[in-house]
Design a protein around this motif. Structure first.
Motif, PDB file in Angstrom:
ATOM      1  N   MET A   1      28.746   3.934  33.783  1.00 13.58           N
ATOM      2  CA  MET A   1      29.961   3.622  33.048  1.00 13.58           C
ATOM      3  C   MET A   1      30.576   4.883  32.458  1.00 13.58           C
ATOM      4  SD  MET A   1      30.505   1.014  29.817  1.00 13.58           S
ATOM      5  CE  MET A   1      29.497   2.016  28.734  1.00 13.58           C
ATOM      6  N   ILE A   2      29.734   5.712  31.820  1.00 12.03           N
ATOM      7  CA  ILE A   2      30.243   6.927  31.195  1.00 12.03           C
ATOM      8  C   ILE A   2      30.766   7.892  32.244  1.00 12.03           C
ATOM      9  CG2 ILE A   2      29.602   8.893  29.747  1.00 12.03           C
ATOM     10  CD1 ILE A   2      27.543   7.086  28.394  1.00 12.03           C
ATOM     11  N   PHE A   3      30.069   7.981  33.379  1.00 12.66           N
ATOM     12  CA  PHE A   3      30.529   8.856  34.458  1.00 12.66           C
ATOM     13  C   PHE A   3      31.916   8.428  34.923  1.00 12.66           C
ATOM     14  CE2 PHE A   3      30.383  10.979  38.604  1.00 12.66           C
ATOM     15  CZ  PHE A   3      29.716  12.149  38.292  1.00 12.66           C
ATOM     16  N   ASN A   4      32.160   7.119  35.054  1.00 10.92           N
ATOM     17  CA  ASN A   4      33.470   6.626  35.461  1.00 10.92           C
ATOM     18  C   ASN A   4      34.522   6.865  34.387  1.00 10.92           C
ATOM     19  OD1 ASN A   4      32.740   5.858  37.985  1.00 10.92           O
ATOM     20  ND2 ASN A   4      33.184   3.693  37.727  1.00 10.92           N
ATOM     21  N   ILE A   5      34.147   6.757  33.122  1.00  6.08           N
ATOM     22  CA  ILE A   5      35.102   7.051  32.048  1.00  6.08           C
ATOM     23  C   ILE A   5      35.574   8.499  32.160  1.00  6.08           C
ATOM     24  CG2 ILE A   5      35.337   7.382  29.546  1.00  6.08           C
ATOM     25  CD1 ILE A   5      33.536   4.945  29.164  1.00  6.08           C
ATOM     26  N   GLY A   6      34.629   9.421  32.355  1.00  8.40           N
ATOM     27  CA  GLY A   6      35.001  10.817  32.498  1.00  8.40           C
ATOM     28  C   GLY A   6      35.873  11.067  33.711  1.00  8.40           C
ATOM     29  N   PHE A   7      35.574  10.371  34.810  1.00  9.38           N
ATOM     30  CA  PHE A   7      36.346  10.555  36.045  1.00  9.38           C
ATOM     31  C   PHE A   7      37.760   9.996  35.909  1.00  9.38           C
ATOM     32  CE2 PHE A   7      37.851   8.906  40.119  1.00  9.38           C
ATOM     33  CZ  PHE A   7      37.731  10.015  40.937  1.00  9.38           C
ATOM     34  N   TYR A   8      37.857   8.736  35.462  1.00  6.27           N
ATOM     35  CA  TYR A   8      39.162   8.069  35.429  1.00  6.27           C
ATOM     36  C   TYR A   8      40.044   8.535  34.276  1.00  6.27           C
ATOM     37  CZ  TYR A   8      37.883   4.867  39.164  1.00  6.27           C
ATOM     38  OH  TYR A   8      37.539   4.342  40.376  1.00  6.27           O
TER      39      TYR A   8
ATOM     40  N   ALA B   1      22.319  18.026  38.074  1.00 10.86           N
ATOM     41  CA  ALA B   1      23.132  18.998  38.811  1.00 10.86           C
ATOM     42  C   ALA B   1      24.547  18.476  39.041  1.00 10.86           C
ATOM     43  CB  ALA B   1      22.459  19.328  40.144  1.00 10.86           C
ATOM     44  N   GLY B   2      24.673  17.183  39.377  1.00  8.94           N
ATOM     45  CA  GLY B   2      25.992  16.602  39.591  1.00  8.94           C
ATOM     46  C   GLY B   2      26.867  16.669  38.358  1.00  8.94           C
ATOM     47  N   CYS B   3      26.276  16.383  37.200  1.00  3.99           N
ATOM     48  CA  CYS B   3      27.036  16.469  35.942  1.00  3.99           C
ATOM     49  C   CYS B   3      27.481  17.906  35.671  1.00  3.99           C
ATOM     50  CB  CYS B   3      26.195  15.950  34.783  1.00  3.99           C
ATOM     51  SG  CYS B   3      25.924  14.172  34.794  1.00  3.99           S
ATOM     52  N   LEU B   4      26.588  18.863  35.857  1.00  2.00           N
ATOM     53  CA  LEU B   4      26.916  20.264  35.577  1.00  2.00           C
ATOM     54  C   LEU B   4      27.970  20.798  36.550  1.00  2.00           C
ATOM     55  CD1 LEU B   4      23.379  21.683  34.729  1.00  2.00           C
ATOM     56  CD2 LEU B   4      25.195  21.002  33.146  1.00  2.00           C
ATOM     57  N   VAL B   5      27.866  20.411  37.815  1.00  2.00           N
ATOM     58  CA  VAL B   5      28.867  20.835  38.794  1.00  2.00           C
ATOM     59  C   VAL B   5      30.228  20.245  38.446  1.00  2.00           C
ATOM     60  CG1 VAL B   5      29.561  20.632  41.217  1.00  2.00           C
ATOM     61  CG2 VAL B   5      27.227  21.249  40.646  1.00  2.00           C
TER      62      VAL B   5
ATOM     63  N   PHE C   1      30.477  15.102  30.453  1.00  2.00           N
ATOM     64  CA  PHE C   1      29.502  15.343  31.516  1.00  2.00           C
ATOM     65  C   PHE C   1      28.396  16.286  31.052  1.00  2.00           C
ATOM     66  CE2 PHE C   1      33.190  14.110  34.272  1.00  2.00           C
ATOM     67  CZ  PHE C   1      32.619  12.953  34.736  1.00  2.00           C
ATOM     68  N   ALA C   2      28.718  17.249  30.184  1.00  2.00           N
ATOM     69  CA  ALA C   2      27.681  18.134  29.649  1.00  2.00           C
ATOM     70  C   ALA C   2      26.682  17.351  28.801  1.00  2.00           C
ATOM     71  CB  ALA C   2      28.325  19.252  28.829  1.00  2.00           C
ATOM     72  N   VAL C   3      27.197  16.429  27.980  1.00  2.00           N
ATOM     73  CA  VAL C   3      26.313  15.595  27.160  1.00  2.00           C
ATOM     74  C   VAL C   3      25.449  14.705  28.052  1.00  2.00           C
ATOM     75  CG1 VAL C   3      26.263  13.723  25.472  1.00  2.00           C
ATOM     76  CG2 VAL C   3      27.810  15.661  25.139  1.00  2.00           C
ATOM     77  N   MET C   4      26.050  14.154  29.120  1.00  2.00           N
ATOM     78  CA  MET C   4      25.275  13.316  30.039  1.00  2.00           C
ATOM     79  C   MET C   4      24.136  14.110  30.671  1.00  2.00           C
ATOM     80  SD  MET C   4      28.118  11.036  32.034  1.00  2.00           S
ATOM     81  CE  MET C   4      26.863  10.345  33.102  1.00  2.00           C
TER      82      MET C   4
ATOM     83  N   CYS D   1      16.668  14.977  28.861  1.00  2.00           N
ATOM     84  CA  CYS D   1      15.725  14.575  27.807  1.00  2.00           C
ATOM     85  C   CYS D   1      15.057  13.232  28.080  1.00  2.00           C
ATOM     86  CB  CYS D   1      16.450  14.520  26.458  1.00  2.00           C
ATOM     87  SG  CYS D   1      17.056  16.117  25.872  1.00  2.00           S
ATOM     88  N   PHE D   2      15.755  12.303  28.714  1.00  2.00           N
ATOM     89  CA  PHE D   2      15.271  10.923  28.743  1.00  2.00           C
ATOM     90  C   PHE D   2      14.862  10.407  30.117  1.00  2.00           C
ATOM     91  CE2 PHE D   2      17.829  11.091  24.850  1.00  2.00           C
ATOM     92  CZ  PHE D   2      16.906  10.608  23.944  1.00  2.00           C
ATOM     93  N   LEU D   3      15.387  10.976  31.200  1.00  2.00           N
ATOM     94  CA  LEU D   3      14.925  10.507  32.503  1.00  2.00           C
ATOM     95  C   LEU D   3      13.521  11.049  32.758  1.00  2.00           C
ATOM     96  CD1 LEU D   3      17.926  10.739  34.994  1.00  2.00           C
ATOM     97  CD2 LEU D   3      16.930   8.721  33.944  1.00  2.00           C
ATOM     98  N   PRO D   4      12.595  10.209  33.179  1.00  2.00           N
ATOM     99  CA  PRO D   4      11.208  10.669  33.362  1.00  2.00           C
ATOM    100  C   PRO D   4      11.099  11.679  34.488  1.00  2.00           C
ATOM    101  CG  PRO D   4      11.494   8.455  34.239  1.00  2.00           C
ATOM    102  CD  PRO D   4      12.756   8.784  33.516  1.00  2.00           C
ATOM    103  N   LYS D   5      10.235  12.658  34.275  1.00  2.35           N
ATOM    104  CA  LYS D   5       9.970  13.640  35.315  1.00  2.35           C
ATOM    105  C   LYS D   5       9.003  13.048  36.335  1.00  2.35           C
ATOM    106  CE  LYS D   5      10.457  17.625  32.232  1.00  2.35           C
ATOM    107  NZ  LYS D   5       9.765  18.825  31.687  1.00  2.35           N
TER     108      LYS D   5
END
Length: 428
Positions: free
Chosen positions: A1-8, A62-66, A175-178, A184-188
């Protein structure tokens, strides 16, 4: 949802900024937008393959940073080359992010599920329960994406009052915050074991990255399913032509898009539940049949003058058919990818599904473009593009069920939980 907010909140307004603020011509705007779309859709397969190799966590970060870099380039741009570079980099960010996100959802869909309220609470591997859980997660993915598509332009309407650069900088910040949240939160993934696209470990070595291309049944499925993206793309390509033909005007486009998003948010959940009960052999043909009816209705109405006071009726019929059809087929197709993959990394599979859709859009729009040139006035010449799309969807509805996988889901190895995996309980 947040990714789409940033895009749109940024990309839909890029054409207007290039044209109005920098005086660029239609050709320049078309090249920039086309390059962004091709960079994203065309590279989905490569992005999915990288997700299989890196793991979903690394690919999503990487996608967010790019995409941050792409937005900053657009904020810096004042001429055509920089706009083109920023748009391409923005598309590459999406190509890295989307297949990894879908494979992460697929990974969650394959986790053991707890059956609460039964005599034996614990993990279940019942295929029916797994398919319901899987479809539920992908349904939420669609709904949250539509919420982002609605909120993004509303946020942009506030940000653009202070300038397009402000919208770009806020989007880059999102996107930087994402990226930081994912870090921090996605498991390695566990060390010392091969990674799947979802970041899980596997006891067997990973197959080749391009194994999906060797699956003839899956390649045929993607070829037919690509009609779904071609059909929904007509909301951007063909719908403005219809609104001009009917006299509703370009200003009605925002209303139609809002209607499509609200329809999806309200109806996606009950339709997905109904389609889960029906199964993919019914859900997919029904979905494409609805899209075919949407195009057929507008083909019939395009040859006659619009009814008095109902100029938006043809567009609304088209959007209703496309939206309902997409609600039937998209969550189901996303879940079927897991069965095609049969335990292998899924990133490349989701990437191929999206790339096939992108190629269908490029080829299909090239065929439809000259036909749309004659569809601006009510006459028999306005019929062909809509009739052709109705035929594409009808053919897909007829044949796609032949390529639905009929293999059973994998049976888990006995005593798998004794090797460190514990049942995962799901609320409710």
């Amino acid at each position: 949802m947040i990714f789409n907010i940033g895009f749109y909140s940024v990309v839909p307004f890029l054409a207007g900024v290039m044209r109005d603020d920098f005086g660029m011509g239609t050709l320049a705007v078309g090249i920039v937008l086309g390059a962004r779309t091709f960079a994203q859709q065309g590279l989905f397969l490569f992005g999915g393959a990288l997700a299989d190799r890196w793991g979903a966590r690394q690919s999503m970060i990487a996608g967010c940073l790019v995409r941050v870099v792409g937005f900053l380039l657009l904020a810096w741009a004042s001429d055509f080359p920089l706009f083109l570079l920023g748009a391409v980099v923005t598309g590459i960010g999406g190509a890295l992010f989307a297949p990894a996100m879908q494979s992460l959802v697929a990974s969650a869909a394959e986790l053991p599920i707890a059956l609460k309220g039964t005599k034996q609470e614990g993990a279940t591997h019942c295929p029916a329960v797994r398919k319901n859980h899987r479809s539920t997660l992908f349904t939420w993915l669609v709904v949250c994406g539509e919420v982002g598509a609605v909120v993004g332009p509303l946020l942009a309407s506030l940000l653009l009052k202070t300038g397009f650069d402000t919208a770009l900088l806020v989007g880059a910040g999102v996107f930087a915050v994402m990226a930081a949240v994912f870090l921090c939160f996605l498991p390695k993934p566990h060390r010392g074991a091969p990674k799947t696209a979802g970041g899980k470990t596997s006891s067997s070595p990973a197959p080749g990255l391009w194994s999906c291309l060797k699956e003839k049944q899956f390649v045929r499925f993607t070829a037919f399913y690509s009609v779904n993206l071609l059909a929904t793309n007509q909301l951007y390509f063909g719908l403005p032509v219809e609104l001009e033909r009917s006299g509703a005007g370009a200003s009605a486009l925002a209303v139609v898009f809002a209607y499509a998003s609200i329809l999806t948010i309200i109806l996606q959940w009950p339709i997905a539940r109904l389609m889960r009960k029906a199964g993919p052999e019914i859900a997919l043909p029904v979905g494409f049949a609805l899209q075919s009816l949407g195009f057929a209705s507008i083909a019939f109405l395009a040859v006659i003058p619009p009814p008095s006071g109902l100029s938006m009726l043809p567009a609304l019929l088209l959007v209703t058919g496309l939206a309902l059809g997409n609600m039937c087929v998209m969550p189901m197709a996303m879940g079927l990818v897991l069965e095609f993959a049969a335990g292998r990394p899924t990133g490349a599979y989701y990437g191929l599904l999206a790339t096939a859709g992108g190629l269908a859009v490029i080829i299909g729009n090239a065929v439809l473009a000259p036909l749309y040139e004659h569809a601006y006035t009510p006459s028999i010449t306005a019929l062909p593009p809509w009739l052709l799309m109705s035929l594409f969807a009808a053919i897909t509805a007829t044949f796609i069920r032949r390529f639905v996988p009929n293999r059973p889901l994998r049976t888990p190895q006995p005593f798998v939980f004794l090797r460190g995996l514990r049942p995962r309980k799901v609320p409710g």
